[in-house]
Design a protein around this motif. Structure first.
Motif, short mmCIF file in Angstrom:
data_model
loop_
_atom_site.label_atom_id
_atom_site.label_comp_id
_atom_site.label_asym_id
_atom_site.label_seq_id
_atom_site.Cartn_x
_atom_site.Cartn_y
_atom_site.Cartn_z
N HIS A 10 45.97 36.53 42.62
CA HIS A 10 45.92 37.80 42.67
C HIS A 10 45.16 38.32 42.81
O HIS A 10 43.94 38.06 43.32
CB HIS A 10 46.47 37.65 40.65
N SER A 11 45.24 39.66 43.41
CA SER A 11 44.49 40.94 43.19
C SER A 11 43.98 42.27 42.22
O SER A 11 43.91 41.80 40.85
CB SER A 11 44.50 42.10 44.23
N GLY A 12 42.66 42.19 42.37
CA GLY A 12 42.09 43.30 41.39
C GLY A 12 43.84 44.21 40.89
O GLY A 12 42.93 44.68 40.30
N VAL A 17 43.38 41.59 35.70
CA VAL A 17 42.33 40.20 36.60
C VAL A 17 40.74 40.86 36.57
O VAL A 17 40.50 40.23 36.65
CB VAL A 17 42.91 39.99 37.36
N GLY A 18 40.34 42.04 37.07
CA GLY A 18 39.48 42.86 37.05
C GLY A 18 38.92 42.92 38.80
O GLY A 18 40.36 42.60 39.26
N THR A 19 38.10 42.90 38.80
CA THR A 19 37.69 43.19 40.45
C THR A 19 37.59 41.81 40.49
O THR A 19 37.11 40.73 40.82
CB THR A 19 36.49 44.19 40.63
N GLY A 38 46.68 31.21 48.65
CA GLY A 38 47.18 32.24 48.83
C GLY A 38 46.93 33.39 47.46
O GLY A 38 47.01 33.50 46.84
N THR A 39 47.28 34.41 48.50
CA THR A 39 46.18 36.21 47.84
C THR A 39 46.98 36.39 46.94
O THR A 39 46.04 37.41 46.38
CB THR A 39 45.91 36.89 49.23
#
Length: 77
Positions: A10-12, A17-19, A38-39
């Motif tokens: 996951h991204s931020g 999720v956070g930074t 996998g981004t």
């Protein structure tokens, strides 16, 4: 060659999720022996900009950090 992959990232910009920094992900990938990550969230406008600013395509569909050759990233949504 056998690759170790993590295709659920996951991204931020995902809730709770956070930074998240690509450089930190790459360091952790090296520590854990992960070759491909996998981004996730690649269609989110802010994350997409960060991906395009930080990554360069090394093989069709696979990217790595411009500043640190090494593990590969796969853009996912």
């Amino acid at each position: 060659m056998q690759w170790t992959v993590d295709l659920h990232g996951h991204s931020g910009y995902s809730g709770g999720v956070g930074t998240i920094q690509l450089e930190s992900i790459a360091r952790t990938m090296i520590e854990k022996g992960i070759h491909l990550y996998g981004t996730g969230d690649a269609l989110h406008p802010a994350w997409s900009r960060q991906l395009m600013d930080s990554l360069t395509e090394t093989e069709p569909g696979l990217f790595q950090l411009k500043t640190r050759p090494g593990p590969r990233f796969l853009l996912q949504s």
